[in-house]
Motif scaffolding. Sequence first.
Motif, PDB file in Angstrom:
ATOM      1  N   GLY A 288      35.529  36.984  41.690  1.00  0.00           N
ATOM      2  CA  GLY A 288      35.979  37.351  40.343  1.00  0.00           C
ATOM      3  C   GLY A 288      36.830  38.609  40.335  1.00  0.00           C
ATOM      4  O   GLY A 288      37.813  38.725  41.068  1.00  0.00           O
ATOM      5  N   LYS A 289      36.423  39.587  39.525  1.00  0.00           N
ATOM      6  CA  LYS A 289      37.172  40.837  39.399  1.00  0.00           C
ATOM      7  C   LYS A 289      36.798  41.875  40.452  1.00  0.00           C
ATOM      8  O   LYS A 289      37.306  43.002  40.434  1.00  0.00           O
ATOM      9  CB  LYS A 289      36.963  41.419  38.000  1.00  0.00           C
ATOM     10  N   GLY A 290      35.880  41.528  41.352  1.00  0.00           N
ATOM     11  CA  GLY A 290      35.609  42.374  42.510  1.00  0.00           C
ATOM     12  C   GLY A 290      34.611  43.490  42.338  1.00  0.00           C
ATOM     13  O   GLY A 290      34.393  44.265  43.270  1.00  0.00           O
ATOM     14  N   ASP A 291      33.976  43.607  41.171  1.00  0.00           N
ATOM     15  CA  ASP A 291      33.060  44.727  40.929  1.00  0.00           C
ATOM     16  C   ASP A 291      31.928  44.780  41.951  1.00  0.00           C
ATOM     17  O   ASP A 291      31.605  45.846  42.488  1.00  0.00           O
ATOM     18  CB  ASP A 291      32.459  44.633  39.524  1.00  0.00           C
TER      19      ASP A 291
ATOM     20  N   THR B 226      43.713  33.734  40.731  1.00  0.00           N
ATOM     21  CA  THR B 226      44.539  34.921  40.907  1.00  0.00           C
ATOM     22  C   THR B 226      44.564  35.800  39.654  1.00  0.00           C
ATOM     23  O   THR B 226      44.740  37.017  39.759  1.00  0.00           O
ATOM     24  CB  THR B 226      45.984  34.536  41.280  1.00  0.00           C
ATOM     25  N   ASN B 227      44.380  35.205  38.471  1.00  0.00           N
ATOM     26  CA  ASN B 227      44.359  36.007  37.245  1.00  0.00           C
ATOM     27  C   ASN B 227      43.197  36.991  37.246  1.00  0.00           C
ATOM     28  O   ASN B 227      43.325  38.120  36.767  1.00  0.00           O
ATOM     29  CB  ASN B 227      44.245  35.099  36.026  1.00  0.00           C
ATOM     30  N   ALA B 228      42.059  36.552  37.765  1.00  0.00           N
ATOM     31  CA  ALA B 228      40.897  37.437  37.857  1.00  0.00           C
ATOM     32  C   ALA B 228      41.043  38.398  39.025  1.00  0.00           C
ATOM     33  O   ALA B 228      40.780  39.601  38.907  1.00  0.00           O
ATOM     34  CB  ALA B 228      39.622  36.613  38.013  1.00  0.00           C
ATOM     35  N   PHE B 229      41.497  37.865  40.154  1.00  0.00           N
ATOM     36  CA  PHE B 229      41.440  38.656  41.375  1.00  0.00           C
ATOM     37  C   PHE B 229      42.506  39.744  41.449  1.00  0.00           C
ATOM     38  O   PHE B 229      42.391  40.670  42.250  1.00  0.00           O
ATOM     39  CB  PHE B 229      41.530  37.751  42.602  1.00  0.00           C
ATOM     40  N   VAL B 230      43.518  39.670  40.638  1.00  0.00           N
ATOM     41  CA  VAL B 230      44.499  40.758  40.628  1.00  0.00           C
ATOM     42  C   VAL B 230      43.822  42.060  40.215  1.00  0.00           C
ATOM     43  O   VAL B 230      44.195  43.148  40.676  1.00  0.00           O
ATOM     44  CB  VAL B 230      45.699  40.427  39.707  1.00  0.00           C
ATOM     45  N   ILE B 231      42.799  41.965  39.379  1.00  0.00           N
ATOM     46  CA  ILE B 231      42.044  43.158  38.975  1.00  0.00           C
ATOM     47  C   ILE B 231      41.278  43.702  40.179  1.00  0.00           C
ATOM     48  O   ILE B 231      41.247  44.913  40.420  1.00  0.00           O
ATOM     49  CB  ILE B 231      41.095  42.816  37.817  1.00  0.00           C
ATOM     50  N   ALA B 232      40.675  42.810  40.951  1.00  0.00           N
ATOM     51  CA  ALA B 232      39.978  43.228  42.173  1.00  0.00           C
ATOM     52  C   ALA B 232      40.944  43.865  43.148  1.00  0.00           C
ATOM     53  O   ALA B 232      40.639  44.876  43.791  1.00  0.00           O
ATOM     54  CB  ALA B 232      39.294  42.025  42.813  1.00  0.00           C
ATOM     55  N   SER B 233      42.125  43.289  43.258  1.00  0.00           N
ATOM     56  CA  SER B 233      43.144  43.816  44.160  1.00  0.00           C
ATOM     57  C   SER B 233      43.493  45.264  43.821  1.00  0.00           C
ATOM     58  O   SER B 233      43.624  46.116  44.709  1.00  0.00           O
ATOM     59  CB  SER B 233      44.397  42.938  44.095  1.00  0.00           C
ATOM     60  N   ARG B 234      43.621  45.536  42.538  1.00  0.00           N
ATOM     61  CA  ARG B 234      43.933  46.906  42.101  1.00  0.00           C
ATOM     62  C   ARG B 234      42.800  47.861  42.457  1.00  0.00           C
ATOM     63  O   ARG B 234      43.031  48.986  42.921  1.00  0.00           O
ATOM     64  CB  ARG B 234      44.178  46.922  40.594  1.00  0.00           C
TER      65      ARG B 234
END
Length: 207
Positions: free
Chosen positions: A47-50, A71-79
């Motif tokens: 998901g968002k990587g938390d 990718t819509n969720a994981f771009v937040i994790a990437s940041r």
Amino acid sequence: MRLRFKANAIPEMKENPKIFFYPRDKRGKWSEVFGNTNPIYLEVGAGKGDFVIEMAKKHPEINFIALEMNTNAFVIASRKIKEEELANVIGLIDHAEDLRDIFGKKEIDRIFINFSTPWPKTKHHKRRLSHPRFLNIYKDIIKDSGIIEQKTDDKDFFLDSLEYYKEFPLQILEIDYKLDMEKSIVTEYEKKWRDRGKDIYYCKVKL
């Protein structure tokens, strides 16, 4: 709630050296990617990587890999991965069905399945990340006596998962039908359900 499409998500993530869009090229070589022989823990559906980022902060002696196809969720994790500058966490864009193509035999030490889609309809049960279909995949990439941990807010899904584990068979090490916040890394998603008074179910099993 469906995430809004982010047109720049893929280009942005491709600029991040910690995010891999073609992870199959690294099959059997993930220790080389990390530059050490530390244990490798994998979160399937990050998901968002938390969760994986907090785990990486707490355990610098362990390497963490976050797998996500959205990718819509994981771009937040990437940041977050970029901002935290953590040497022991990377992200992969791919599908759980293809884990055998991404990892070599016994390359992973532990797998996390956190709040994955419960797929309540019987005809969709094979899509569940705890289903024997996926357990057979995990068996190939995880080390002997490797650990799988699951968290979910869906009781029916959880009870079905316990049956999958028993029948596979896997050794059930721990079951918690009301996971205490102090024992959990509480992500934004988990907090939402806790705030609504929902119980969080947890189990730990071993191959």
